[in-house]
Design a protein around this motif. Structure first.
Motif: not given
Length: 110
Positions: A1-5, A7, A104
Motif C-alpha cells: 500500500m502506498d501513502e495515497t491509499q 490516506e 487498495t
C-alpha cells in the motif's frame, strides 16, 4: 500500500465512523469500570468501617459482595462490548472493509 491509499482509507467516512464508534464505546466502558474500581479503593482507604459491616449479622461483610460485584461488573462490561461490537459494529466494519479493499485494488472512489 502506498501513502495515497493509506490516506484514502483514513479519510474514508465509513472507516472514520467505525473507529469513532468503537473508540466511544471502549472509552465509555473503561470510564465506568475505572469509576467503580476507584470508588471501591476509596472506600477501602477511607471508610473501612463501612466495608467491615456485617451483611446479616454473620461473618460476611459488605466488602465481600462489593468486591465480587466489581469482578462481575468487569465480565458484564466485556459482554456488553462483545454484544455491541458483534451486533452493531460488525456491519459497519464489513462496509468499511469492502471500501478499503476497493481502495487498495484501485477501484474505490477517488
Amino acid at each position: 500500500m502506498d501513502e495515497t491509499q493509506v490516506e484514502r482509507i483514513l479519510q474514508n467516512p465509513k472507516f472514520k465512523e467505525m473507529v469513532s464508534r468503537k473508540s466511544k464505546l471502549s472509552w465509555t466502558l473503561t470510564i465506568i469500570m475505572l469509576i467503580v474500581y476507584v470508588g471501591f479503593m476509596l472506600l477501602v482507604g477511607y471508610n473501612k468501617e463501612f466495608l467491615m459491616t456485617s451483611v446479616s449479622g454473620g461473618v460476611t461483610t459488605i466488602g465481600i459482595p462489593l468486591g465480587l460485584g466489581i469482578i462481575v461488573l468487569s465480565f458484564l462490561l466485556c459482554g456488553v462490548y462483545s454484544y455491541i461490537a458483534n451486533n452493531k459494529l460488525d456491519a459497519l466494519n464489513e462496509e468499511a472493509m469492502r471500501e478499503v479493499e476497493a481502495i487498495t485494488q484501485g477501484k474505490g472512489p477517488h
